[in-house]
Structures are given as C-alpha cells and as structure tokens.
Design a protein around this motif. Structure first.
Motif, short mmCIF file in Angstrom:
data_model
loop_
_atom_site.label_atom_id
_atom_site.label_comp_id
_atom_site.label_asym_id
_atom_site.label_seq_id
_atom_site.Cartn_x
_atom_site.Cartn_y
_atom_site.Cartn_z
N TYR A 1 32.37 34.76 25.06
CA TYR A 1 31.93 35.12 23.72
C TYR A 1 32.01 33.93 22.78
O TYR A 1 31.17 33.77 21.88
CB TYR A 1 32.79 36.27 23.18
N TYR B 1 29.75 34.92 12.62
CA TYR B 1 29.91 35.34 14.02
C TYR B 1 31.36 35.20 14.47
O TYR B 1 31.94 36.14 15.05
CB TYR B 1 29.00 34.53 14.93
N LEU C 1 34.03 37.88 15.63
CA LEU C 1 34.63 37.81 16.96
C LEU C 1 36.14 37.99 16.90
O LEU C 1 36.74 38.78 17.64
CB LEU C 1 34.29 36.48 17.63
N SER D 1 26.89 41.61 19.98
CA SER D 1 26.75 40.15 20.02
C SER D 1 25.70 39.68 21.01
O SER D 1 25.32 38.51 21.01
CB SER D 1 28.09 39.49 20.33
N PHE E 1 32.55 43.94 21.53
CA PHE E 1 31.62 43.19 20.68
C PHE E 1 30.20 43.28 21.25
O PHE E 1 29.50 42.28 21.41
CB PHE E 1 32.07 41.74 20.57
#
Length: 357
Positions: A112, A91, A95, A132, A129
């Motif tokens: 985030y 992740y 990011l 997400s 993103f």
C-alpha cells in the motif's frame, strides 16, 4: 478563486464523488439485496467517471512537455512531482488512518505504501483500504503517461508535428496496449477483480485525455453538442442492457463484453457527460461558485476516507438508519474539509511550475 476554473467540471467531480459515496452508504446500511446490487453498479460508474475526468483535466498538462523545445525532460519530472504533491499527502494520511482504525499491521502494508497492492493478480487483500485500488491506477498513469510522452517527443520532435499530436499518440498507445493485453490475457477465475488491476485500467484515464483533445478539435462543429447527447444516450442504453443482464445472471454475456466492451461503453458515457458539463454548465453566481468549488475540492479526501468513517459509525451499533446516515455524511464532510484545508492546500501552493521554452 481561479477565474479560469470550469465549474461545470467541478459539478461533475461532485457527482462522481456522490455516485461512490451514496451507494456505499446503501451497501453498508441496507439489508435489501436488490438495492445493494444496483448500488454496486452505480458506484462502479462513479469511479469510472473519476478516471475519465482525471484524464480530461490532466492529459492537457502534457502540452507543457509536448511544447518544450529544450525542457521536455525537466517538465516531465515537474509533471510527476506536481501529481505527487497533489495526491500523496491525503493518500498517506488516509493510509495511516486505516492502519490504526482497523489495527492492520501486516507485512502487506508495504504494498500500500508503494501503490503496488493491485499491480498484479492475485492482489493483496482488498478488505483493507479497499478504495485505494483506484488511486493505484491514477498513480501508475501519472508515471506512465509523462514518461511515454517524453519519449515520443524525443523521438518525433524533429518531425514538425503539432504538439497536441504527441499527447494524442501517447493516449492512443496506452489505450491500444491495454486493449491487446486484456484480449490476450488468460483471466482464469479473476472475475470482477480484472477491473481492479491497475495496469489493465490505465486506458480509462487515457480515454478521458483523448476525448479532451478530440472535443477541442471539433468544438466549433455546428451539431457537436447534439451528437454528444446521442452518444451519451446510446452508450447509456447499451450499459443499461448489459448491467441488467449482469444483475440477473451475475455475469455478462461473454468475455468480449466483460473484458472490453463494457469498459468502453462506460468511458463513452463518462466523457460525453464531462464534455456536456464543460460546455453547457455556466455558473455565474459568486456564492454558488464558491460552494461548488469547495465541495469539488472535498471529492478526493471524501473518496479516500468514506469507508473508514462508515465503519466507524457502524461500530457504535446504532439501530436508527437516519442517524447512521446523518452521522456518516456529517463526519465525512468535516473530515474532507479538514484534510483539504490543513493537509492538501499548504502543499499545493508550493508545487513547481512548468518551464516555458
């Protein structure tokens, strides 16, 4: 290769990834409005399949907490730590990749970094993103589920209940809490964003976990597979009706459908497919097993990175559709393989084990 691994569920994981990846290719490279509408619906179903599969696989690990006489608190922390090690590395790599590719250096990045971008409404920008949002649902569940389960075990441990009942109660509480919250919440102009708010989607994962224990309890029932086939067909027909209605009118029939019924129909279809794959698909060929397992392991990094890769390909302005799609597939698969091998695997191997006792 794990000899206990179920390759039917690996196939479901691959299907779920493709149900998201392929529709996003269509949405990105097709000018046909009808195709993009149907692609959106298919991608939505793919994400729900991911959620239910997560619950089906992860909630049974709650038995390590429910079975603990002395170490249920320690096993709760181990549960959370194991999920962090499994999900955070890929992740945060993704990011940072999104930040630098899109040159997105706004203060919203902190949301985030803390998995808070869709905890509330109005949400933080969904253009950066965007995939997400579903990871936040997963991460919130990986904290809520074990903590709530630990509390239930603490309160009911002297009642001589079967350990699986603790996990079932936990899943039911999450499902009911989300249901009553959605029913009594004033959505105003939320529109489709209601399905992205993380707290309102915890029930999808809990539903998958509940289905695991339900199917395990009645697995020896003579006509169980046939009944699940009918359940899958029935839920598919209901979804087909309402999604056609949605595509024609850009809305569902009423709030009851859009806020709850449509979710539960998707869950029923997903858990039915998961159960049938779990019990019917039997992979025996070693080569097929290895390929299936490898592709399944790419599903998570593929999901995280595929939008960035598609936009990267689009930035070249290539006019040939086949070249765009071929490059998107090739780069996504190579990147997913690399993330799995060099970022995920080294850390997965050092995850703590649950304490028995």
């Amino acid at each position: 290769m794990n000899p206990q691994k179920n390759f039917g569920l690996d196939i479901i994981r691959i299907i779920a990834a493709l149900l998201v990846f392929i529709p996003h290719l269509i949405i990105s490279f097709s000018d046909n409005l009808d195709f993009t509408k149907y692609a959106y619906v298919i991608a939505t179903t793919g994400v729900e399949l991911f959620f239910c599969l997560s619950g089906y696989l992860i909630c049974k690990q709650g038995m390590h907490i429910a079975n603990s006489n002395k170490y249920f608190l320690k096993n709760t922390f181990i549960f959370i730590k194991r999920r962090i090690i499994r999900t955070w590395p890929a992740y945060f790599f993704s990011l940072f990749a999104y930040i630098f590719f899109y040159k997105y250096f706004e203060n919203e990045i902190i949301f985030y970094a803390l998995f808070l971008q869709n905890l509330f409404y109005p949400m933080v920008s969904s253009t950066f993103f965007s995939v997400s949002w579903s990871i936040c649902v997963e991460e919130l569940f990986y904290i809520t589920f074990p903590v709530l389960l630990c509390l239930i075990v603490f309160l009911l441990r002297k009642k001589n209940l079967k350990p699986e009942l603790f996990v079932i109660f936990t899943c039911l509480i999450i499902i009911l809490a989300v249901f009553f919250f959605r029913v009594n919440l004033n959505y105003e102009d939320w529109g489709n964003e209601v399905r992205r708010v993380s707290f309102l989607r915890l029930d999808s994962i809990a539903f998958g976990g509940l289905s695991y224990f339900f199917f395990q309890r009645y697995i020896n029932f003579k006509y169980s597979k046939l009944l699940v086939v009918f359940l899958a067909l029935g839920s598919f027909l209901v979804l087909n009706y309402y999604f056609k209605l949605y595509l024609e009118n850009n809305s569902f029939e009423n709030a009851l459908v859009s806020d709850n019924l449509i979710f539960y129909c998707i869950y029923l279809l997903c858990v039915s497919l998961i159960f049938l794959s779990d019990r019917i698909i039997n992979v025996t060929n070693a080569t097929v097993k290895n390929i299936t397992s490898e592709f399944a392991n790419w599903a998570y990094p593929l999901y995280l990175m595929h939008i960035l890769v598609i936009d990267f390909i689009k930035s070249f302005g290539i006019d040939y559709l086949l070249i765009n799609i071929s490059l998107s597939i090739l780069i996504n698969f190579l990147l997913a393989h690399s993330i799995r091998r060099y970022i995920e695997l080294p850390l997965i191997k050092i995850r703590p084990k649950f304490i028995v006792g």
